[in-house]
Design a protein around this motif. Structure first.
Motif, PDB file in Angstrom:
ATOM      1  N   ALA A 171       0.821  -1.208   0.000  1.00  0.00           N
ATOM      2  CA  ALA A 171       0.000   0.000   0.000  1.00  0.00           C
ATOM      3  C   ALA A 171       0.855   1.257   0.000  1.00  0.00           C
ATOM      4  O   ALA A 171       0.453   2.295  -0.532  1.00  0.00           O
ATOM      5  CB  ALA A 171      -0.933  -0.007   1.211  1.00  0.00           C
ATOM      6  N   ALA A 172       2.042   1.176   0.606  1.00  0.00           N
ATOM      7  CA  ALA A 172       2.917   2.354   0.698  1.00  0.00           C
ATOM      8  C   ALA A 172       3.385   2.831  -0.676  1.00  0.00           C
ATOM      9  O   ALA A 172       3.773   4.000  -0.831  1.00  0.00           O
ATOM     10  CB  ALA A 172       4.121   2.030   1.581  1.00  0.00           C
ATOM     11  N   TRP A 173       3.344   1.965  -1.674  1.00  0.00           N
ATOM     12  CA  TRP A 173       3.761   2.335  -3.022  1.00  0.00           C
ATOM     13  C   TRP A 173       2.641   3.016  -3.811  1.00  0.00           C
ATOM     14  O   TRP A 173       2.865   3.517  -4.913  1.00  0.00           O
ATOM     15  CB  TRP A 173       4.257   1.111  -3.779  1.00  0.00           C
ATOM     16  N   LEU A 174       1.432   2.995  -3.253  1.00  0.00           N
ATOM     17  CA  LEU A 174       0.288   3.596  -3.938  1.00  0.00           C
ATOM     18  C   LEU A 174       0.154   5.066  -3.572  1.00  0.00           C
ATOM     19  O   LEU A 174       0.631   5.498  -2.519  1.00  0.00           O
ATOM     20  CB  LEU A 174      -0.999   2.860  -3.543  1.00  0.00           C
ATOM     21  N   ALA A 175      -0.514   5.830  -4.430  1.00  0.00           N
ATOM     22  CA  ALA A 175      -0.809   7.226  -4.102  1.00  0.00           C
ATOM     23  C   ALA A 175      -1.628   7.279  -2.822  1.00  0.00           C
ATOM     24  O   ALA A 175      -1.400   8.118  -1.953  1.00  0.00           O
ATOM     25  CB  ALA A 175      -1.566   7.890  -5.255  1.00  0.00           C
ATOM     26  N   TYR A 176      -2.560   6.380  -2.697  1.00  0.00           N
ATOM     27  CA  TYR A 176      -3.318   6.166  -1.475  1.00  0.00           C
ATOM     28  C   TYR A 176      -4.010   4.820  -1.590  1.00  0.00           C
ATOM     29  O   TYR A 176      -4.180   4.283  -2.701  1.00  0.00           O
ATOM     30  CB  TYR A 176      -4.340   7.278  -1.210  1.00  0.00           C
ATOM     31  N   ALA A 177      -4.362   4.257  -0.468  1.00  0.00           N
ATOM     32  CA  ALA A 177      -5.103   2.993  -0.440  1.00  0.00           C
ATOM     33  C   ALA A 177      -6.440   3.235   0.250  1.00  0.00           C
ATOM     34  O   ALA A 177      -6.561   4.104   1.114  1.00  0.00           O
ATOM     35  CB  ALA A 177      -4.314   1.920   0.299  1.00  0.00           C
ATOM     36  N   ILE A 178      -7.426   2.492  -0.152  1.00  0.00           N
ATOM     37  CA  ILE A 178      -8.768   2.629   0.403  1.00  0.00           C
ATOM     38  C   ILE A 178      -9.039   1.429   1.300  1.00  0.00           C
ATOM     39  O   ILE A 178      -8.920   0.275   0.860  1.00  0.00           O
ATOM     40  CB  ILE A 178      -9.820   2.696  -0.716  1.00  0.00           C
ATOM     41  N   LEU A 179      -9.390   1.700   2.541  1.00  0.00           N
ATOM     42  CA  LEU A 179      -9.698   0.644   3.503  1.00  0.00           C
ATOM     43  C   LEU A 179     -11.207   0.574   3.688  1.00  0.00           C
ATOM     44  O   LEU A 179     -11.854   1.580   3.964  1.00  0.00           O
ATOM     45  CB  LEU A 179      -9.018   0.943   4.846  1.00  0.00           C
ATOM     46  N   ASP A 180     -11.755  -0.606   3.524  1.00  0.00           N
ATOM     47  CA  ASP A 180     -13.193  -0.790   3.710  1.00  0.00           C
ATOM     48  C   ASP A 180     -13.437  -2.189   4.249  1.00  0.00           C
ATOM     49  O   ASP A 180     -12.628  -3.099   4.040  1.00  0.00           O
ATOM     50  CB  ASP A 180     -13.934  -0.599   2.393  1.00  0.00           C
ATOM     51  N   GLY A 181     -14.535  -2.345   4.934  1.00  0.00           N
ATOM     52  CA  GLY A 181     -14.893  -3.653   5.474  1.00  0.00           C
ATOM     53  C   GLY A 181     -16.139  -4.193   4.812  1.00  0.00           C
ATOM     54  O   GLY A 181     -16.961  -3.432   4.281  1.00  0.00           O
ATOM     55  N   THR A 182     -16.295  -5.491   4.825  1.00  0.00           N
ATOM     56  CA  THR A 182     -17.493  -6.113   4.278  1.00  0.00           C
ATOM     57  C   THR A 182     -17.871  -7.312   5.131  1.00  0.00           C
ATOM     58  O   THR A 182     -17.020  -7.906   5.812  1.00  0.00           O
ATOM     59  CB  THR A 182     -17.275  -6.539   2.809  1.00  0.00           C
ATOM     60  N   LEU A 183     -19.141  -7.655   5.090  1.00  0.00           N
ATOM     61  CA  LEU A 183     -19.642  -8.814   5.823  1.00  0.00           C
ATOM     62  C   LEU A 183     -19.896  -9.943   4.841  1.00  0.00           C
ATOM     63  O   LEU A 183     -20.572  -9.752   3.830  1.00  0.00           O
ATOM     64  CB  LEU A 183     -20.936  -8.485   6.564  1.00  0.00           C
ATOM     65  N   ILE A 184     -19.341 -11.107   5.143  1.00  0.00           N
ATOM     66  CA  ILE A 184     -19.605 -12.296   4.334  1.00  0.00           C
ATOM     67  C   ILE A 184     -20.569 -13.179   5.118  1.00  0.00           C
ATOM     68  O   ILE A 184     -20.233 -13.650   6.210  1.00  0.00           O
ATOM     69  CB  ILE A 184     -18.299 -13.048   4.028  1.00  0.00           C
ATOM     70  N   PRO A 185     -21.782 -13.377   4.610  1.00  0.00           N
ATOM     71  CA  PRO A 185     -22.783 -14.160   5.352  1.00  0.00           C
ATOM     72  C   PRO A 185     -22.339 -15.601   5.571  1.00  0.00           C
ATOM     73  O   PRO A 185     -21.626 -16.191   4.751  1.00  0.00           O
ATOM     74  CB  PRO A 185     -24.020 -14.101   4.439  1.00  0.00           C
ATOM     75  N   ILE A 186     -22.756 -16.172   6.685  1.00  0.00           N
ATOM     76  CA  ILE A 186     -22.466 -17.570   7.001  1.00  0.00           C
ATOM     77  C   ILE A 186     -23.761 -18.245   7.430  1.00  0.00           C
ATOM     78  O   ILE A 186     -24.741 -17.589   7.776  1.00  0.00           O
ATOM     79  CB  ILE A 186     -21.421 -17.705   8.134  1.00  0.00           C
ATOM     80  N   ASP A 187     -23.752 -19.575   7.399  1.00  0.00           N
ATOM     81  CA  ASP A 187     -24.964 -20.288   7.820  1.00  0.00           C
ATOM     82  C   ASP A 187     -24.720 -21.291   8.944  1.00  0.00           C
ATOM     83  O   ASP A 187     -25.633 -21.971   9.368  1.00  0.00           O
ATOM     84  CB  ASP A 187     -25.614 -20.999   6.623  1.00  0.00           C
ATOM     85  N   ARG A 188     -23.466 -21.376   9.414  1.00  0.00           N
ATOM     86  CA  ARG A 188     -23.159 -22.300  10.504  1.00  0.00           C
ATOM     87  C   ARG A 188     -22.663 -21.513  11.702  1.00  0.00           C
ATOM     88  O   ARG A 188     -21.727 -20.723  11.584  1.00  0.00           O
ATOM     89  CB  ARG A 188     -22.100 -23.320  10.083  1.00  0.00           C
ATOM     90  N   SER A 243     -24.122  -9.315  12.976  1.00  0.00           N
ATOM     91  CA  SER A 243     -23.800  -7.919  12.702  1.00  0.00           C
ATOM     92  C   SER A 243     -25.070  -7.091  12.825  1.00  0.00           C
ATOM     93  O   SER A 243     -26.008  -7.256  12.039  1.00  0.00           O
ATOM     94  CB  SER A 243     -23.221  -7.781  11.284  1.00  0.00           C
ATOM     95  N   GLY A 244     -25.094  -6.185  13.811  1.00  0.00           N
ATOM     96  CA  GLY A 244     -26.233  -5.301  13.960  1.00  0.00           C
ATOM     97  C   GLY A 244     -26.369  -4.356  12.776  1.00  0.00           C
ATOM     98  O   GLY A 244     -27.470  -3.970  12.393  1.00  0.00           O
ATOM     99  N   LYS A 245     -25.249  -3.985  12.168  1.00  0.00           N
ATOM    100  CA  LYS A 245     -25.254  -3.084  11.017  1.00  0.00           C
ATOM    101  C   LYS A 245     -25.938  -3.735   9.817  1.00  0.00           C
ATOM    102  O   LYS A 245     -26.742  -3.104   9.124  1.00  0.00           O
ATOM    103  CB  LYS A 245     -23.822  -2.682  10.664  1.00  0.00           C
ATOM    104  N   HIS A 246     -25.617  -5.006   9.588  1.00  0.00           N
ATOM    105  CA  HIS A 246     -26.143  -5.703   8.409  1.00  0.00           C
ATOM    106  C   HIS A 246     -27.371  -6.565   8.717  1.00  0.00           C
ATOM    107  O   HIS A 246     -27.979  -7.110   7.797  1.00  0.00           O
ATOM    108  CB  HIS A 246     -25.049  -6.573   7.791  1.00  0.00           C
ATOM    109  N   LYS A 247     -27.686  -6.703   9.999  1.00  0.00           N
ATOM    110  CA  LYS A 247     -28.849  -7.487  10.433  1.00  0.00           C
ATOM    111  C   LYS A 247     -28.781  -8.945   9.964  1.00  0.00           C
ATOM    112  O   LYS A 247     -29.773  -9.542   9.567  1.00  0.00           O
ATOM    113  CB  LYS A 247     -30.153  -6.860   9.912  1.00  0.00           C
ATOM    114  N   GLN A 248     -27.602  -9.518  10.020  1.00  0.00           N
ATOM    115  CA  GLN A 248     -27.438 -10.933   9.686  1.00  0.00           C
ATOM    116  C   GLN A 248     -26.134 -11.455  10.264  1.00  0.00           C
ATOM    117  O   GLN A 248     -25.286 -10.679  10.700  1.00  0.00           O
ATOM    118  CB  GLN A 248     -27.478 -11.160   8.172  1.00  0.00           C
TER     119      GLN A 248
END
Length: 254
Positions: free
Chosen positions: A101-118, A127-132
């Motif tokens: 990332a240090a070689w980039l002009a800037y890096a974008i940090l973001d999070g995501t939720l991957i649903p699970i069933d077990r 996740s209260g944010k995603h309600k699942q």
């Protein structure tokens, strides 16, 4: 499932990946077999690689894979697990990700939720944010929205910034000379945001929208639509997909 005695209907399906990715994965499998002096296998390395990509990219179930490749369901599962573990160990650690990332002009940090069933314990994964229920994965993207790195998976209840700190990403980025910029937040007991703060937030939102492309790229691998395995397997699967995506785009240097 078909009734006992019934036959399977079959059809050809495509996998939206290049032959380069198939060949590279097959080479990795072939090398691993040679190192382990593996006995004869039902599928050769190229066919095993194709089976694995059908599972990860298209989300084909083990039952479908078993029928399509004329192997047992357990064999299909074992082929996938072997290949996922093989790929996952090739993924960058957090320090290497920060250096990239240090070689980039800037890096974008973001999070995501991957649903699970077990769920072994529902509460940490909700996740209260995603309600699942799901697992939280932090992503780094470059300025054009290409996926750079994906973090180990944490329970879905963990907040994005807490997740980034827990996996060591914040410390790694700041140690590499970077700074972390977040939008201004409005609080009930404080004055509203100033005009300049709102302008900063709008600019931040435009940049974050670019980072959403990396999230979309990761989730184009259909197995992540909903993980139907133990949540503890999520990290290896995500990191295996990261390596495959970098190979597909010709950006993997390992």
């Amino acid at each position: 499932m078909p009734q006992p005695g019934a036959s399977w209907l079959s059809y050809r399906a495509s996998i939206p990946l290049s032959n380069h990715t198939l060949t590279r994965l097959a080479d990795l499998i072939r090398t691993q077999r040679a190192e382990r002096r593996s006995r004869w296998r039902k599928l050769d390395p190229a066919r095993q690689a194709l089976l694995v990509l059908a599972h990860l990219r298209n989300g084909d179930t083990y039952t479908r894979l078993a029928a399509g490749f004329s192997v047992g369901t357990t064999t299909a599962w074992r082929y996938v697990q072997e290949s996922v573990e093989l790929l996952a160990i090739l993924a960058d650690g957090v320090q290497a990700a920060a250096a990239r990332a240090a070689w980039l002009a800037y890096a974008i940090l973001d999070g995501t939720l991957i649903p699970i069933d077990r769920l072994a314990d529902e509460r940490p994964y909700y996740s209260g944010k995603h309600k699942q229920h799901g697992v939280n994965v932090q992503l780094l993207a470059d300025p054009v929205g290409r996926l750079v790195w994906a973090s180990p998976a944490l329970p879905g209840a963990v907040h994005d910034m807490s997740a980034a700190r827990t996996v060591g990403l914040i410390d790694a980025l700041t140690s590499a000379g970077g700074t972390i910029r977040t939008p201004f937040k409005r609080h009930r007991h404080r004055p509203g945001l100033s005009r300049s703060q709102r302008d900063v937030n709008r600019a931040h939102a435009r940049i974050r929208a670019i980072g959403e492309r990396a999230v979309a790229t990761l989730k184009s691998w259909k197995v992540l639509t909903k993980l139907r395995c133990c949540p503890h397997r999520a990290t290896a699967i995500v990191q295996a997909i990261l390596v495959l995506q970098l190979i597909e785009e010709g950006r993997y240097s390992g």
